[in-house]
Enzyme design. Structure first.
Site, PDB file in Angstrom:
ATOM      1  CG  ASN A 171      89.013  35.199  11.793  1.00  0.00           C
ATOM      2  OD1 ASN A 171      90.230  35.077  11.665  1.00  0.00           O
ATOM      3  ND2 ASN A 171      88.430  36.359  12.031  1.00  0.00           N
ATOM      4  CG  HIS A 173      90.343  41.368  20.020  1.00  0.00           C
ATOM      5  ND1 HIS A 173      89.109  41.931  20.211  1.00  0.00           N
ATOM      6  CD2 HIS A 173      90.442  41.135  18.691  1.00  0.00           C
ATOM      7  CE1 HIS A 173      88.481  42.017  19.053  1.00  0.00           C
ATOM      8  NE2 HIS A 173      89.262  41.540  18.110  1.00  0.00           N
ATOM      9  CD  GLU A 224      93.906  37.929  21.713  1.00  0.00           C
ATOM     10  OE1 GLU A 224      94.185  37.212  20.742  1.00  0.00           O
ATOM     11  OE2 GLU A 224      93.797  39.157  21.634  1.00  0.00           O
ATOM     12  CB  SER A 273      93.417  37.655  16.946  1.00  0.00           C
ATOM     13  OG  SER A 273      93.908  38.934  17.311  1.00  0.00           O
ATOM     14  CG  ASP A 292      89.393  36.326  23.695  1.00  0.00           C
ATOM     15  OD1 ASP A 292      88.952  35.398  23.004  1.00  0.00           O
ATOM     16  OD2 ASP A 292      89.232  37.539  23.407  1.00  0.00           O
ATOM     17  CG  HIS A 294      91.687  33.757  16.809  1.00  0.00           C
ATOM     18  ND1 HIS A 294      91.341  33.831  15.473  1.00  0.00           N
ATOM     19  CD2 HIS A 294      91.464  34.991  17.321  1.00  0.00           C
ATOM     20  CE1 HIS A 294      90.948  35.060  15.189  1.00  0.00           C
ATOM     21  NE2 HIS A 294      91.013  35.785  16.296  1.00  0.00           N
ATOM     22  CE  LYS A 312      87.384  36.264  15.440  1.00  0.00           C
ATOM     23  NZ  LYS A 312      87.855  37.037  16.567  1.00  0.00           N
TER      24      LYS A 312
HETATM   25  C1  LIG Z   1      87.493  38.316  17.020  1.00  0.00           C
HETATM   26  C2  LIG Z   1      87.876  38.400  18.434  1.00  0.00           C
HETATM   27  C3  LIG Z   1      86.962  38.828  19.399  1.00  0.00           C
HETATM   28  C4  LIG Z   1      85.611  39.351  19.035  1.00  0.00           C
HETATM   29  O1  LIG Z   1      84.751  38.345  18.638  1.00  0.00           O
HETATM   30  P1  LIG Z   1      83.505  38.707  17.705  1.00  0.00           P
HETATM   31  O2  LIG Z   1      82.553  37.601  17.935  1.00  0.00           O
HETATM   32  O3  LIG Z   1      84.033  38.771  16.314  1.00  0.00           O
HETATM   33  O4  LIG Z   1      82.983  40.025  18.160  1.00  0.00           O
HETATM   34  C5  LIG Z   1      87.349  38.803  20.717  1.00  0.00           C
HETATM   35  N1  LIG Z   1      88.588  38.401  21.073  1.00  0.00           N
HETATM   36  C6  LIG Z   1      89.494  38.012  20.163  1.00  0.00           C
HETATM   37  C7  LIG Z   1      90.840  37.580  20.615  1.00  0.00           C
HETATM   38  C8  LIG Z   1      89.176  38.012  18.814  1.00  0.00           C
HETATM   39  O5  LIG Z   1      90.079  37.664  17.910  1.00  0.00           O
END
Ligand SMILES: *Cc1c(COP(=O)(O)O)cnc(C)c1O
Length: 386
Positions: free
Chosen positions: A37, A122, A165, A169, A194, A197, A226
């Site tokens: 990522n 997620h 999201e 992801s 969220d 990504h 990421k």
């Molecule tokens: C990776 C991810 C998270 C968590 O983030 P981290 O900082 O890795 O704990 C939360 N939401 C989504 C959509 C993700 O892909």
């Protein structure tokens, strides 16, 4: 039966379903990672390594939670920069994106409330919803029609929160944010997006898909782990939201603050990502994603109808088939992680292929040649039999 023998039995069952997970150790030097990522290649950027080294001479840890003496200037500087980056009033750091989702959702809704959650959200969103005790309504993936039906059917709640999201992801597709935001507004629900990504990748200065689409959300989430190449997470929105989270989010209150060095590093990464170098890296990333996408379409592994995204999953179907493909690619110097349930729905085990700005054209060609070999050896199914 002995406790550990019971655990062994459970592990054996997991393995018999093709679902046992194992740590693979660091990748050998000759293997190229096509699953990270770290989309912009920032985690190893020389300027950021230097910033981290300087910061480490000050302190290794914050020593306590923010509310009990662990609050540092670095936390406030990063929060201000994140809020500026996203165009929000305020931001609050969490130990990770996972903790941010779990803490924020469970603080914002409770047993008198309802959440409306995309079917492919997620695990950290799912866990936050479960922990909150709110009524959970799951709408079909990226389907505003279904969301509208659920919102119309549900009434009598104190508060309602729609959660999605922006860039998914595991599929790399985008939520229909404009339609979702409009539905939330019409039905008097709040919207939480969220951007794990999307941050650093989409929109002006990489501010995310919300900025790119002009959509407003009451709650935004970013991860620093990421595209920003570091570690940590944050929730963004109005001051009232942040002040409430400081008082209610248990994953904020009852945990040690991020090490100042992590914040210094993220601040440097943010400046870099939002500047002209960030623009160059984003351009390179999408050039690389397009090259990969074209090659995958030519191999029959991706549909030409889906737009190129930095996340390009290749469906293998069963867990066993995806693992076999991962191993065959590793033999050819390419690391592409197999993703299996419960991370993805049953029957959609896949290779999660991601483009990075750091990939060279030669590395992308090497991967495409390795994938062509797998297709010929019938180790990876094409979309339609050729
Ligand atoms: C990776 C991810 C998270 C968590 O983030 P981290 O900082 O890795 O704990 C939360 N939401 C989504 C959509 C993700 O892909």
């Amino acid at each position: 039966m002995d406790f550990n023998a019971l655990l062994e039995r459970e592990l054996a069952h997991t393995a018999s379903c093709g679902l046992r997970r194992q740590l693979g150790g660091p990748l050998p030097a000759h293997v190229v990672n096509y699953s990270s990522n770290d989309y912009l290649g920032l985690s190893t950027h020389p300027a950021l390594l230097t910033a981290a080294q300087h910061a480490l001479q000050q302190a290794t840890g914050a020593g306590a939670a923010r509310l009990v003496g662990g609050d540092r200037a670095e936390h406030h500087a990063l929060e201000a920069a994140l809020a500026h980056f996203k165009g929000t009033e305020a931001a609050l750091l969490f130990g990770s994106g996972y903790q941010a989702n779990v803490g924020a959702i469970s603080a914002l809704v409770g047993p008198d409330d309802a959440v409306y959650s995309d079917a492919l959200n997620h695990a950290s969103i799912i866990d936050g919803c479960r922990l909150s005790g709110a009524a959970i309504h799951v709408y079909r993936h990226a389907d505003p029609q279904h969301l509208a039906e659920l919102l119309s059917a549900g009434a009598g709640y104190r508060r309602r929160l729609v959660i999605t999201e922006s860039v998914f992801s595991m599929d790399g597709d985008q939520a229909p944010l404009v339609a979702i935001a409009q539905l939330a507004r019409v039905h008097d629900a709040a919207l939480m997006v969220d951007e794990a990504h999307a941050s650093g990748l989409y929109g002006p200065s990489g501010a995310g898909l919300l900025r790119a689409t002009g959509v407003c959300a009451e709650v935004q989430l970013v991860t620093l782990g990421k595209a920003l190449g570091g570690f940590g997470g944050a929730v963004l929105g109005r001051r009232a939201l942040i002040d409430l989270l400081i008082n209610r989010a248990r994953t904020f209150i009852f945990t040690t603050a991020l090490p100042p060095v992590v914040c210094t590093n993220a601040l440097a990464a943010l400046r870099l990502a939002a500047g002209t170098l960030g623009d160059q890296l984003r351009l390179q990333l999408f050039v690389n994603a397009a090259q990969l996408h074209r090659g995958l379409v030519a191999l029959g592994l991706r549909s030409p109808a889906t737009p190129p995204s930095p996340i390009l999953p290749l469906l293998a179907g069963t867990p066993e088939r995806s693992l076999t493909a991962t191993h065959a690619l590793l033999d050819r110097g390419c690391f592409v992680q197999a993703i299996r349930p419960p991370t993805v729905p049953q029957g959609t085990s896949r290779l999660r292929l991601t483009a990075s700005a750091a990939h060279t054209p030669e590395q992308l060609d090497t991967l495409l040649a390795a994938l062509a070999h797998l297709v010929r050896a019938d180790l990876l199914p094409t979309l339609s039999p050729r």
